[in-house]
Design a protein around this motif. Structure first.
Motif, PDB file in Angstrom:
ATOM      1  N   LEU A  39       0.819  -1.203   0.000  1.00  0.00           N
ATOM      2  CA  LEU A  39       0.000   0.000   0.000  1.00  0.00           C
ATOM      3  C   LEU A  39       0.856   1.258   0.000  1.00  0.00           C
ATOM      4  N   TRP A  42      -2.902   4.321   3.480  1.00  0.00           N
ATOM      5  CA  TRP A  42      -4.079   3.601   3.975  1.00  0.00           C
ATOM      6  C   TRP A  42      -4.561   4.215   5.279  1.00  0.00           C
ATOM      7  N   VAL A  59      -7.727   2.328   1.204  1.00  0.00           N
ATOM      8  CA  VAL A  59      -6.337   2.000   0.876  1.00  0.00           C
ATOM      9  C   VAL A  59      -6.009   2.457  -0.540  1.00  0.00           C
ATOM     10  N   VAL A  61      -3.449   1.258  -3.351  1.00  0.00           N
ATOM     11  CA  VAL A  61      -2.553   0.135  -3.668  1.00  0.00           C
ATOM     12  C   VAL A  61      -1.379   0.636  -4.509  1.00  0.00           C
TER      13      VAL A  61
END
Length: 128
Positions: A39, A42, A59, A61
């Motif tokens: 991540l 987040w 989150v 990514v």
């Protein structure tokens, strides 16, 4: 673009949540099996009392990480919470049933709240 925490703040302001508290990276890795290394950013907040399933998870990514896999882990966590609360707090089920994993570019969100429509609109444009 807004950070995950800024997005979570907007959602928290828009909807009458119970008191939510930030959870640690350890919690996220242990209970959602999501590796923080995948991540870029987040935030996860939840009702620490566990009296309600209310939570905000957002989150972002990282490029090159498997977004579909992260999305599945979030879905699995949500399914597990739904099973737990079905017996434990059936009056809270509508919050879980109204929630789904949302996507916007490299970002994913799961918001369990008293008002799913308001929560989604508070995230802003592009989430589906």
């Amino acid at each position: 673009s807004a950070t995950c925490a800024e997005l979570a703040d907007s959602v928290e302001k828009a909807v009458a949540f119970t008191e939510l508290t930030d959870v640690s990276q350890d919690y996220m890795e242990k209970y959602l099996w999501i590796e923080a290394a995948d991540l870029e950013d987040w935030v996860m907040r939840r009702d620490v009392s566990r009296a309600t399933p209310e939570m905000i998870l957002i989150v972002k990514v990282k490029d090159g990480a498997d977004k579909a896999a992260v999305k599945q882990l979030i879905q699995d966590y949500h399914d597990e919470q739904t099973l737990q609360y079905r017996d434990y707090q059936p009056g809270e089920m509508f919050k879980l049933e109204g929630a789904k994993v949302l996507e916007n570019g490299s970002c994913l969100a799961l918001i369990v709240s008293p008002d799913a429509a308001k929560a989604v609109s508070a995230l802003g444009k592009g989430w589906k």
